[in-house]
Design a protein around this motif. Structure first.
Motif, PDB file in Angstrom:
ATOM      1  N   THR A  48      55.186  40.786  41.717  1.00 55.33           N
ATOM      2  CA  THR A  48      53.988  41.064  42.658  1.00 55.33           C
ATOM      3  C   THR A  48      52.391  39.909  42.144  1.00 55.33           C
ATOM      4  O   THR A  48      52.083  39.150  42.979  1.00 55.33           O
ATOM      5  CB  THR A  48      53.061  41.932  42.469  1.00 55.33           C
ATOM      6  OG1 THR A  48      54.473  42.621  43.626  1.00 55.33           O
ATOM      7  CG2 THR A  48      52.254  41.903  44.324  1.00 55.33           C
ATOM      8  N   ASP A  49      52.224  40.506  40.437  1.00 59.96           N
ATOM      9  CA  ASP A  49      51.398  39.874  40.323  1.00 59.96           C
ATOM     10  C   ASP A  49      51.130  37.925  40.200  1.00 59.96           C
ATOM     11  O   ASP A  49      50.085  37.169  41.028  1.00 59.96           O
ATOM     12  CB  ASP A  49      50.811  39.380  39.335  1.00 59.96           C
ATOM     13  CG  ASP A  49      49.753  41.380  39.182  1.00 59.96           C
ATOM     14  OD1 ASP A  49      49.315  41.428  40.314  1.00 59.96           O
ATOM     15  OD2 ASP A  49      50.199  42.057  38.164  1.00 59.96           O
ATOM     16  N   PRO A  50      51.935  37.578  39.497  1.00 59.77           N
ATOM     17  CA  PRO A  50      52.293  36.109  39.479  1.00 59.77           C
ATOM     18  C   PRO A  50      52.312  35.253  41.260  1.00 59.77           C
ATOM     19  O   PRO A  50      51.074  34.623  41.643  1.00 59.77           O
ATOM     20  CB  PRO A  50      53.469  35.804  38.825  1.00 59.77           C
ATOM     21  CG  PRO A  50      53.598  36.429  38.438  1.00 59.77           C
ATOM     22  CD  PRO A  50      53.443  38.241  38.877  1.00 59.77           C
ATOM     23  N   ALA A  51      53.488  35.853  42.289  1.00 64.14           N
ATOM     24  CA  ALA A  51      53.111  35.532  43.476  1.00 64.14           C
ATOM     25  C   ALA A  51      51.402  35.610  44.124  1.00 64.14           C
ATOM     26  O   ALA A  51      51.687  34.485  44.965  1.00 64.14           O
ATOM     27  CB  ALA A  51      54.123  36.598  44.073  1.00 64.14           C
ATOM     28  N   LEU A  52      50.970  36.302  43.641  1.00 64.09           N
ATOM     29  CA  LEU A  52      49.391  36.446  44.338  1.00 64.09           C
ATOM     30  C   LEU A  52      48.490  35.178  43.818  1.00 64.09           C
ATOM     31  O   LEU A  52      48.020  34.541  44.135  1.00 64.09           O
ATOM     32  CB  LEU A  52      48.800  37.791  44.157  1.00 64.09           C
ATOM     33  CG  LEU A  52      49.955  38.919  45.184  1.00 64.09           C
ATOM     34  CD1 LEU A  52      49.125  40.482  44.657  1.00 64.09           C
ATOM     35  CD2 LEU A  52      49.693  38.636  46.275  1.00 64.09           C
ATOM     36  N   ARG A  53      48.902  35.756  42.309  1.00 60.50           N
ATOM     37  CA  ARG A  53      48.133  34.340  41.556  1.00 60.50           C
ATOM     38  C   ARG A  53      48.299  33.208  42.432  1.00 60.50           C
ATOM     39  O   ARG A  53      47.616  31.709  42.807  1.00 60.50           O
ATOM     40  CB  ARG A  53      48.441  34.585  40.239  1.00 60.50           C
ATOM     41  CG  ARG A  53      47.227  35.201  39.809  1.00 60.50           C
ATOM     42  CD  ARG A  53      47.925  35.493  38.489  1.00 60.50           C
ATOM     43  NE  ARG A  53      47.591  36.578  37.087  1.00 60.50           N
ATOM     44  CZ  ARG A  53      48.452  36.888  36.613  1.00 60.50           C
ATOM     45  NH1 ARG A  53      49.879  36.444  36.710  1.00 60.50           N
ATOM     46  NH2 ARG A  53      48.263  38.442  35.780  1.00 60.50           N
ATOM     47  N   ILE A  54      50.003  33.198  43.042  1.00 62.96           N
ATOM     48  CA  ILE A  54      50.178  31.151  43.505  1.00 62.96           C
ATOM     49  C   ILE A  54      49.406  30.603  44.708  1.00 62.96           C
ATOM     50  O   ILE A  54      48.723  29.910  45.161  1.00 62.96           O
ATOM     51  CB  ILE A  54      51.869  31.463  43.501  1.00 62.96           C
ATOM     52  CG1 ILE A  54      52.782  30.997  42.050  1.00 62.96           C
ATOM     53  CG2 ILE A  54      51.931  30.472  44.175  1.00 62.96           C
ATOM     54  CD1 ILE A  54      54.197  31.292  41.741  1.00 62.96           C
ATOM     55  N   ALA A  55      49.617  32.272  45.175  1.00 60.99           N
ATOM     56  CA  ALA A  55      49.090  31.753  47.047  1.00 60.99           C
ATOM     57  C   ALA A  55      47.561  31.646  46.938  1.00 60.99           C
ATOM     58  O   ALA A  55      47.140  30.703  47.183  1.00 60.99           O
ATOM     59  CB  ALA A  55      49.672  33.049  47.591  1.00 60.99           C
ATOM     60  N   HIS A  56      46.986  32.589  46.125  1.00 55.95           N
ATOM     61  CA  HIS A  56      45.610  32.713  45.804  1.00 55.95           C
ATOM     62  C   HIS A  56      45.255  30.867  44.781  1.00 55.95           C
ATOM     63  O   HIS A  56      43.964  29.912  45.901  1.00 55.95           O
ATOM     64  CB  HIS A  56      45.409  33.428  45.031  1.00 55.95           C
ATOM     65  CG  HIS A  56      43.596  32.782  44.446  1.00 55.95           C
ATOM     66  ND1 HIS A  56      42.696  33.491  45.106  1.00 55.95           N
ATOM     67  CD2 HIS A  56      43.082  33.065  43.755  1.00 55.95           C
ATOM     68  CE1 HIS A  56      41.419  33.094  44.837  1.00 55.95           C
ATOM     69  NE2 HIS A  56      41.978  33.136  43.538  1.00 55.95           N
ATOM     70  N   TYR A  57      46.191  30.296  43.646  1.00 52.24           N
ATOM     71  CA  TYR A  57      45.541  28.837  43.771  1.00 52.24           C
ATOM     72  C   TYR A  57      45.667  27.726  44.354  1.00 52.24           C
ATOM     73  O   TYR A  57      45.129  27.044  44.197  1.00 52.24           O
ATOM     74  CB  TYR A  57      46.809  28.548  42.571  1.00 52.24           C
ATOM     75  CG  TYR A  57      45.700  28.114  41.454  1.00 52.24           C
ATOM     76  CD1 TYR A  57      45.515  28.029  40.462  1.00 52.24           C
ATOM     77  CD2 TYR A  57      46.603  26.420  41.559  1.00 52.24           C
ATOM     78  CE1 TYR A  57      45.438  26.718  39.823  1.00 52.24           C
ATOM     79  CE2 TYR A  57      46.423  25.385  40.759  1.00 52.24           C
ATOM     80  CZ  TYR A  57      45.569  25.275  39.800  1.00 52.24           C
ATOM     81  OH  TYR A  57      45.289  24.414  39.162  1.00 52.24           O
ATOM     82  N   LEU A  58      46.977  28.154  45.535  1.00 53.32           N
ATOM     83  CA  LEU A  58      47.352  27.078  46.603  1.00 53.32           C
ATOM     84  C   LEU A  58      46.801  27.700  47.952  1.00 53.32           C
ATOM     85  O   LEU A  58      46.304  26.318  48.904  1.00 53.32           O
ATOM     86  CB  LEU A  58      48.752  27.325  46.926  1.00 53.32           C
ATOM     87  CG  LEU A  58      49.768  26.692  45.869  1.00 53.32           C
ATOM     88  CD1 LEU A  58      51.189  27.111  46.330  1.00 53.32           C
ATOM     89  CD2 LEU A  58      49.357  25.390  45.908  1.00 53.32           C
ATOM     90  N   GLY A  59      45.525  28.720  47.826  1.00 52.31           N
ATOM     91  CA  GLY A  59      44.439  29.167  48.448  1.00 52.31           C
ATOM     92  C   GLY A  59      45.218  29.282  50.365  1.00 52.31           C
ATOM     93  O   GLY A  59      45.114  29.418  51.691  1.00 52.31           O
TER      94      GLY A  59
END
Length: 89
Positions: A48-59
């Motif tokens: 979950t954490d990496p997935a959320l970070r990826i989405a956040h980074y890509l906006g």
């Protein structure tokens, strides 16, 4: 979480000029190899954490890229525990 569409992720990376290494670092990975496997479709799940970070980074909202996987085993474990208590009573 499960990646919905690796092509969509790759497209977002191209549009935003984000490299695989850059996104891997943003996700919290030490190397870019797992992200490469995701992009190739070799694997579909990630924590979950990496997935959320990826989405956040890509906006983008996380549900644009990922599905949340729910475990069905938990419910059966609770059911077994309740059944055992009834037998013991």
């Amino acid at each position: 979480m499960e990646l919905i569409d690796s092509k969509k992720l790759r497209k977002l990376m191209v549009i935003q000029d984000v490299s695989q290494r850059e996104l891997a670092i943003a996700a919290g990975y030490k190397t870019h190899s797992y992200l490469g496997r995701l992009l190739r479709g070799d694997v579909k799940t990630l924590n979950t954490d990496p997935a959320l970070r990826i989405a956040h980074y890509l906006g983008v909202p996380s549900d644009d890229l990922f599905l949340t996987k729910m475990s069905t085993d938990h419910g059966s474990a609770v059911h077994k525990k309740v059944s055992r208590q009834r037998i013991a009573a």
